[in-house]
Design a protein around this motif. Structure first.
Motif, mmCIF file in Angstrom:
data_model
loop_
_atom_site.group_PDB
_atom_site.id
_atom_site.type_symbol
_atom_site.label_atom_id
_atom_site.label_comp_id
_atom_site.label_asym_id
_atom_site.label_seq_id
_atom_site.Cartn_x
_atom_site.Cartn_y
_atom_site.Cartn_z
ATOM 1 N N ILE A 127 3.082 4.597 0.966
ATOM 2 C CA ILE A 127 2.915 4.004 -0.353
ATOM 3 C C ILE A 127 2.274 5.031 -1.282
ATOM 4 O O ILE A 127 1.622 5.977 -0.837
ATOM 5 C CB ILE A 127 2.050 2.727 -0.306
ATOM 6 C CG1 ILE A 127 0.615 3.062 0.146
ATOM 7 C CG2 ILE A 127 2.663 1.682 0.610
ATOM 8 C CD1 ILE A 127 -0.345 1.910 -0.014
ATOM 9 N N PHE A 128 2.479 4.818 -2.572
ATOM 10 C CA PHE A 128 1.851 5.658 -3.591
ATOM 11 C C PHE A 128 1.514 4.743 -4.760
ATOM 12 O O PHE A 128 2.395 4.292 -5.486
ATOM 13 C CB PHE A 128 2.782 6.779 -4.022
ATOM 14 C CG PHE A 128 2.203 7.666 -5.094
ATOM 15 C CD1 PHE A 128 2.999 8.183 -6.099
ATOM 16 C CD2 PHE A 128 0.848 7.985 -5.103
ATOM 17 C CE1 PHE A 128 2.461 8.997 -7.094
ATOM 18 C CE2 PHE A 128 0.314 8.797 -6.079
ATOM 19 C CZ PHE A 128 1.117 9.309 -7.074
ATOM 20 N N CYS A 174 -1.307 -2.322 4.966
ATOM 21 C CA CYS A 174 -1.372 -3.245 3.840
ATOM 22 C C CYS A 174 -0.288 -4.321 3.968
ATOM 23 O O CYS A 174 0.696 -4.131 4.695
ATOM 24 C CB CYS A 174 -1.217 -2.498 2.516
ATOM 25 S SG CYS A 174 0.242 -1.440 2.423
ATOM 26 N N PRO A 175 -0.440 -5.443 3.273
ATOM 27 C CA PRO A 175 0.545 -6.521 3.378
ATOM 28 C C PRO A 175 1.919 -6.089 2.884
ATOM 29 O O PRO A 175 2.058 -5.223 2.014
ATOM 30 C CB PRO A 175 -0.040 -7.621 2.483
ATOM 31 C CG PRO A 175 -1.499 -7.288 2.368
ATOM 32 C CD PRO A 175 -1.586 -5.800 2.423
ATOM 33 N N GLN A 182 -0.061 -5.749 -7.371
ATOM 34 C CA GLN A 182 -0.774 -6.542 -6.373
ATOM 35 C C GLN A 182 -1.439 -5.650 -5.328
ATOM 36 O O GLN A 182 -2.560 -5.926 -4.888
ATOM 37 C CB GLN A 182 0.193 -7.521 -5.703
ATOM 38 C CG GLN A 182 0.708 -8.617 -6.631
ATOM 39 C CD GLN A 182 1.793 -9.458 -5.979
ATOM 40 O OE1 GLN A 182 2.607 -8.955 -5.192
ATOM 41 N NE2 GLN A 182 1.830 -10.738 -6.321
ATOM 42 N N LEU A 183 -0.738 -4.578 -4.916
ATOM 43 C CA LEU A 183 -1.321 -3.653 -3.944
ATOM 44 C C LEU A 183 -2.575 -2.993 -4.505
ATOM 45 O O LEU A 183 -3.594 -2.853 -3.806
ATOM 46 C CB LEU A 183 -0.302 -2.582 -3.563
ATOM 47 C CG LEU A 183 0.650 -2.893 -2.410
ATOM 48 C CD1 LEU A 183 1.628 -1.750 -2.218
ATOM 49 C CD2 LEU A 183 -0.131 -3.146 -1.119
ATOM 50 N N HIS A 184 -2.527 -2.591 -5.762
ATOM 51 C CA HIS A 184 -3.682 -1.960 -6.383
ATOM 52 C C HIS A 184 -4.873 -2.905 -6.382
ATOM 53 O O HIS A 184 -5.996 -2.530 -6.008
ATOM 54 C CB HIS A 184 -3.329 -1.531 -7.803
ATOM 55 C CG HIS A 184 -4.447 -0.825 -8.505
ATOM 56 N ND1 HIS A 184 -5.447 -1.512 -9.177
ATOM 57 C CD2 HIS A 184 -4.748 0.484 -8.643
ATOM 58 C CE1 HIS A 184 -6.295 -0.652 -9.695
ATOM 59 N NE2 HIS A 184 -5.891 0.567 -9.390
ATOM 60 N N PHE A 187 -6.238 -3.324 -2.828
ATOM 61 C CA PHE A 187 -7.054 -2.194 -2.391
ATOM 62 C C PHE A 187 -8.422 -2.205 -3.070
ATOM 63 O O PHE A 187 -9.441 -1.904 -2.423
ATOM 64 C CB PHE A 187 -6.337 -0.872 -2.679
ATOM 65 C CG PHE A 187 -5.420 -0.421 -1.579
ATOM 66 C CD1 PHE A 187 -5.934 0.135 -0.420
ATOM 67 C CD2 PHE A 187 -4.050 -0.558 -1.690
ATOM 68 C CE1 PHE A 187 -5.102 0.556 0.601
ATOM 69 C CE2 PHE A 187 -3.204 -0.151 -0.670
ATOM 70 C CZ PHE A 187 -3.729 0.403 0.478
ATOM 71 N N LYS A 188 -8.481 -2.547 -4.353
ATOM 72 C CA LYS A 188 -9.763 -2.601 -5.037
ATOM 73 C C LYS A 188 -10.659 -3.664 -4.410
ATOM 74 O O LYS A 188 -11.875 -3.463 -4.247
ATOM 75 C CB LYS A 188 -9.557 -2.897 -6.525
ATOM 76 C CG LYS A 188 -8.932 -1.760 -7.308
ATOM 77 C CD LYS A 188 -9.123 -1.919 -8.787
ATOM 78 C CE LYS A 188 -10.552 -1.670 -9.183
ATOM 79 N NZ LYS A 188 -10.751 -1.619 -10.641
ATOM 80 N N LYS A 189 -10.065 -4.796 -4.033
ATOM 81 C CA LYS A 189 -10.842 -5.848 -3.391
ATOM 82 C C LYS A 189 -11.397 -5.369 -2.051
ATOM 83 O O LYS A 189 -12.564 -5.612 -1.717
ATOM 84 C CB LYS A 189 -9.960 -7.085 -3.201
ATOM 85 C CG LYS A 189 -10.655 -8.241 -2.498
ATOM 86 C CD LYS A 189 -9.718 -9.415 -2.313
ATOM 87 C CE LYS A 189 -10.412 -10.551 -1.543
ATOM 88 N NZ LYS A 189 -9.491 -11.701 -1.327
ATOM 89 N N LYS A 190 -10.562 -4.669 -1.265
ATOM 90 C CA LYS A 190 -11.000 -4.166 0.035
ATOM 91 C C LYS A 190 -12.103 -3.114 -0.119
ATOM 92 O O LYS A 190 -13.074 -3.090 0.654
ATOM 93 C CB LYS A 190 -9.813 -3.574 0.789
ATOM 94 C CG LYS A 190 -8.852 -4.614 1.352
ATOM 95 C CD LYS A 190 -9.510 -5.404 2.463
ATOM 96 C CE LYS A 190 -8.550 -6.358 3.133
ATOM 97 N NZ LYS A 190 -9.203 -7.114 4.234
ATOM 98 N N VAL A 191 -11.952 -2.239 -1.104
ATOM 99 C CA VAL A 191 -12.971 -1.207 -1.342
ATOM 100 C C VAL A 191 -14.305 -1.853 -1.688
ATOM 101 O O VAL A 191 -15.369 -1.423 -1.216
ATOM 102 C CB VAL A 191 -12.502 -0.253 -2.458
ATOM 103 C CG1 VAL A 191 -13.652 0.608 -2.949
ATOM 104 C CG2 VAL A 191 -11.366 0.627 -1.965
#
Length: 271
Positions: A127-128, A174-175, A182-184, A187-191
């Motif tokens: 992913i990017f 990631c899902p 949504q991925l961004h 990731f912010k939530k996980k961080v």
């Protein structure tokens, strides 16, 4: 700023303080760099032939094989009698060739451990994801930095956070079937859950055990983890501008030289 090398199973104790979320669009820059920007980007590249499957660290060995073979060929093809000076020259040349062949093994022995080769996850796609709430110049720098980290080290996943904005690249757990927006946000939530934004010391886990559930974002099979905080001001180490995280499926993936080089890369985003 200190460096902590942890050889025990990883149990993060970062504060779990969720931060305010905001909607953001995703941007991936693909245009060519300007000459000035290209010069800046190339300054972080390490020497490489770019040959797939060729490890440049073994270059002295192949040079030794080549010159040693040429010396032997010259010796057996020369007409008799062979002078003493030629024999001495050939003996010296063969000694140097033997040293070149042994040099990569000597280097690994002096390091004290053998670096494993990274393996890519059997399932999953690269992913990017990059935020659009930052300037174009910084986007280009982040895109180049993540690329060269994946290309020139054993890294398979890299995440850079600058002032709360993310650039994520490589293999991540990631899902599926999520848009880049949504991925961004995911990731912010996980961080925020992990508390990576609060890390003030450089962390290196050469034998990552993967025992913390909150770190399930890391790719399957992760064995080395390195986190470099982006300290805003060296004289004020409490002010952190973000962090750079790299992960690898190889144990002891990041040597002292690799960590120093990654640290130099992080300096570009220190602010």
């Amino acid at each position: 700023m200190s460096l902590r090398i942890c050889n025990f199973p990883f149990h993060p104790k970062f504060a779990l303080q969720p931060r305010a979320q905001r909607s953001t669009r995703i941007f991936a820059h693909t245009e060519n760099d300007s000459p000035q920007q290209q010069q800046l980007n190339l300054s972080v590249l390490r020497f490489t032939f770019g040959i797939p499957g060729f490890d440049e660290s073994y270059l002295p060995r192949w040079i030794g094989y080549g010159f040693g073979s040429l010396l032997l060929l010259n010796h057996f093809s020369a007409s008799a009698p062979i002078s003493e000076s030629q024999m001495r020259s050939e003996a010296l040349g063969l000694s140097l060739a033997a040293f070149s062949i042994a040099l990569p093994y000597i280097g690994k022995f002096l390091k004290g451990s053998v670096v494993e080769q990274r393996t890519l996850p059997e399932e999953g796609e690269q992913i990017f994801v990059i935020s659009s709430n930052i300037g174009d110049s910084l986007k280009e720098d982040l895109a180049w930095a993540t690329y060269v980290l994946l290309r020139n080290t054993s890294t398979i996943a890299v995440l850079i956070s600058v002032q709360g904005e993310l650039c994520v690249r490589g293999y991540w757990n990631c899902p599926d079937q999520m848009s880049k927006t949504q991925l961004h946000d995911w990731f912010k939530k996980k961080v925020d859950e992990i508390g990576l934004a609060d890390v003030k010391d450089t962390l290196y886990f050469p034998q990552y055990a993967g025992s913390a559930p909150s770190w399930d974002i890391l790719p399957d099979g992760t064995r080395s983890l390195f986190v470099q905080p982006l300290v805003q001001n060296i004289s004020e180490p409490q002010k952190v501008n973000g962090f750079l995280l790299v992960a690898s499926t190889a144990g002891y993936a990041y040597s002292d030289k690799d960590r120093a080089w990654i640290g130099a890369m992080a300096e570009k985003f220190r602010g």
